[in-house]
Design an enzyme around this catalytic site. Sequence first.
Site, PDB file in Angstrom:
ATOM      1  N   ASP A  13       4.416  14.380   3.148  1.00 55.56           N
ATOM      2  CA  ASP A  13       4.096  15.726   3.963  1.00 55.56           C
ATOM      3  C   ASP A  13       3.247  16.258   2.926  1.00 55.56           C
ATOM      4  O   ASP A  13       3.296  16.266   1.706  1.00 55.56           O
ATOM      5  CB  ASP A  13       5.107  16.432   4.629  1.00 55.56           C
ATOM      6  CG  ASP A  13       4.608  17.766   5.511  1.00 55.56           C
ATOM      7  OD1 ASP A  13       3.506  17.778   6.117  1.00 55.56           O
ATOM      8  OD2 ASP A  13       5.206  18.685   5.036  1.00 55.56           O
ATOM      9  N   SER A  14       2.364  17.444   3.531  1.00 52.26           N
ATOM     10  CA  SER A  14       1.920  18.120   2.493  1.00 52.26           C
ATOM     11  C   SER A  14       2.719  19.165   1.730  1.00 52.26           C
ATOM     12  O   SER A  14       2.584  19.623   0.600  1.00 52.26           O
ATOM     13  CB  SER A  14       0.785  19.229   3.390  1.00 52.26           C
ATOM     14  OG  SER A  14       1.517  19.781   4.402  1.00 52.26           O
ATOM     15  N   TYR A  45      -2.363  21.253   4.256  1.00 51.18           N
ATOM     16  CA  TYR A  45      -3.326  20.322   4.544  1.00 51.18           C
ATOM     17  C   TYR A  45      -4.236  20.678   5.763  1.00 51.18           C
ATOM     18  O   TYR A  45      -5.366  20.197   6.070  1.00 51.18           O
ATOM     19  CB  TYR A  45      -2.891  18.959   5.119  1.00 51.18           C
ATOM     20  CG  TYR A  45      -2.335  18.016   3.691  1.00 51.18           C
ATOM     21  CD1 TYR A  45      -2.456  18.579   2.337  1.00 51.18           C
ATOM     22  CD2 TYR A  45      -1.862  16.816   4.046  1.00 51.18           C
ATOM     23  CE1 TYR A  45      -1.877  17.684   1.251  1.00 51.18           C
ATOM     24  CE2 TYR A  45      -1.044  16.007   3.044  1.00 51.18           C
ATOM     25  CZ  TYR A  45      -1.606  16.277   1.633  1.00 51.18           C
ATOM     26  OH  TYR A  45      -1.179  15.591   0.337  1.00 51.18           O
ATOM     27  N   CYS A  76       3.266  14.355   8.231  1.00 49.02           N
ATOM     28  CA  CYS A  76       2.487  15.494   8.463  1.00 49.02           C
ATOM     29  C   CYS A  76       1.232  15.003   9.542  1.00 49.02           C
ATOM     30  O   CYS A  76       0.968  14.123   9.574  1.00 49.02           O
ATOM     31  CB  CYS A  76       1.643  15.855   7.260  1.00 49.02           C
ATOM     32  SG  CYS A  76       0.520  16.917   7.327  1.00 49.02           S
ATOM     33  N   ASN A  77       1.399  15.927  10.735  1.00 51.33           N
ATOM     34  CA  ASN A  77       0.212  15.752  11.844  1.00 51.33           C
ATOM     35  C   ASN A  77      -1.209  15.665  11.196  1.00 51.33           C
ATOM     36  O   ASN A  77      -2.066  14.997  11.513  1.00 51.33           O
ATOM     37  CB  ASN A  77       0.527  16.726  12.689  1.00 51.33           C
ATOM     38  CG  ASN A  77       1.489  16.399  13.858  1.00 51.33           C
ATOM     39  OD1 ASN A  77       0.820  15.870  14.831  1.00 51.33           O
ATOM     40  ND2 ASN A  77       2.578  16.438  13.857  1.00 51.33           N
ATOM     41  N   GLU A 157       6.988  29.391   7.351  1.00 47.37           N
ATOM     42  CA  GLU A 157       7.628  29.617   5.898  1.00 47.37           C
ATOM     43  C   GLU A 157       8.091  30.692   5.280  1.00 47.37           C
ATOM     44  O   GLU A 157       8.817  30.916   4.353  1.00 47.37           O
ATOM     45  CB  GLU A 157       6.333  28.886   5.094  1.00 47.37           C
ATOM     46  CG  GLU A 157       6.344  27.475   5.310  1.00 47.37           C
ATOM     47  CD  GLU A 157       5.022  26.926   4.600  1.00 47.37           C
ATOM     48  OE1 GLU A 157       4.081  27.601   4.068  1.00 47.37           O
ATOM     49  OE2 GLU A 157       4.691  25.728   4.563  1.00 47.37           O
ATOM     50  N   CYS A 189       3.068  19.719  14.822  1.00 48.43           N
ATOM     51  CA  CYS A 189       3.265  19.963  13.490  1.00 48.43           C
ATOM     52  C   CYS A 189       4.710  19.981  13.081  1.00 48.43           C
ATOM     53  O   CYS A 189       5.517  20.151  13.685  1.00 48.43           O
ATOM     54  CB  CYS A 189       2.364  21.494  13.273  1.00 48.43           C
ATOM     55  SG  CYS A 189       2.800  22.088  11.799  1.00 48.43           S
ATOM     56  N   HIS A 191       6.419  22.155  11.123  1.00 47.74           N
ATOM     57  CA  HIS A 191       7.282  23.161  11.269  1.00 47.74           C
ATOM     58  C   HIS A 191       7.770  23.547  12.519  1.00 47.74           C
ATOM     59  O   HIS A 191       8.574  24.272  12.630  1.00 47.74           O
ATOM     60  CB  HIS A 191       6.128  24.330  10.641  1.00 47.74           C
ATOM     61  CG  HIS A 191       5.798  24.385   9.167  1.00 47.74           C
ATOM     62  ND1 HIS A 191       5.219  22.917   8.773  1.00 47.74           N
ATOM     63  CD2 HIS A 191       6.070  25.174   8.242  1.00 47.74           C
ATOM     64  CE1 HIS A 191       4.981  23.124   7.363  1.00 47.74           C
ATOM     65  NE2 HIS A 191       5.400  24.572   7.114  1.00 47.74           N
TER      66      HIS A 191
HETATM   67  N1  DGL Z   1       2.405  19.544   7.582  1.00 44.93           N
HETATM   68  C1  DGL Z   1       1.345  20.010   8.268  1.00 44.93           C
HETATM   69  C2  DGL Z   1       1.331  19.440   9.455  1.00 44.93           C
HETATM   70  O1  DGL Z   1       2.113  18.983  10.357  1.00 44.93           O
HETATM   71  C3  DGL Z   1       1.598  21.664   8.377  1.00 44.93           C
HETATM   72  C4  DGL Z   1       1.237  22.367   6.858  1.00 44.93           C
HETATM   73  C5  DGL Z   1       0.038  22.137   6.559  1.00 44.93           C
HETATM   74  O2  DGL Z   1      -1.024  22.680   6.955  1.00 44.93           O
HETATM   75  O3  DGL Z   1      -0.149  21.505   5.319  1.00 44.93           O
HETATM   76  O4  DGL Z   1       0.112  19.378  10.211  1.00 44.93           O
END
Ligand code: DGL
Length: 271
Positions: A13-14, A45, A76-77, A157, A189, A191
């Site tokens: 993930d990011s 990301y 990560c999406n 966050e 996403c 989160h």
């Molecule tokens: N992990 C990212 C997503 O699922 C969200 C956080 C980011 O923008 O890095 O898209």
Amino acid sequence: MDFNIGSPVGIFDSGIGGLTVAHAIRRVLPYESMIYFGDTAHLPYGDKSEAAVQAYSVKIADVLLKKGCKVIVIACNSASSAAYELLKEYTGKRAKVINVIDPMVSYVKEHFNGHKIGLIGTKRTVQSNVYAKKIKQLKQNIELVSIATPLLVPMIEEGFFNNKISHEIIEKYLNINQFRDIEALILGCTHYPLIKKQINDFFNGQVKILDSSEITAKYLKNYLTESKLLAPEGQELKDEFLVSDFTQSFEASTKIFFRELVHLEKYPLWD
Ligand code: DGL
């Protein structure tokens, strides 16, 4: 193929948010060791270009392949929408690559043909139009309305969920005409599982909330079962949680996303 049934599952993930996916995987696959990589040096990301997310993703795939992962889950999406095709090609037979979008699209195909559904995600995910394209390819009667909700990631966050402020922000995003008659909402996403209950309350329980962490974890379980790659029951877990940049605050927030504090190890992507 340099892996076997006991090899770990790679997840990336990011940042730390992808631990929601790792947590869902742990719940359905308790004997799989996980190598988690959070690219905390380059998050978010969701606001990056496709090319940047692709470059980071390839670097991370190298780490996970070097560690002998039998499968790489793009938790990560944003990375799933920008880099899945590239990573699949790059990785080839060295490991299976699974993203969080295809399992969701299959789920929607099975349960929501003939319905209108919504999607919320980062700008990267929504602007890529990947969900819309994949749903169109199904050639079914599914209408998709997608909205970027960029404030939700920093909000979560910073620990703003289940309170008045998060309630107002969620309402501002969801209280729109396009979402009036949806029957399901994709949480696109990492989160968003943390605000699932608030979103469900906003819709008074009338809209099915589709959590991509749970759906992806089940998809992974099916894949490992069908490919005879499930870890043996009772196998001792050898988890690793790596991050490209370490701060105390990243480590502290693992508790929000993984429901328990995990020890993070710094693993720079570039020396
Ligand atoms: N992990 C990212 C997503 O699922 C969200 C956080 C980011 O923008 O890095 O898209």
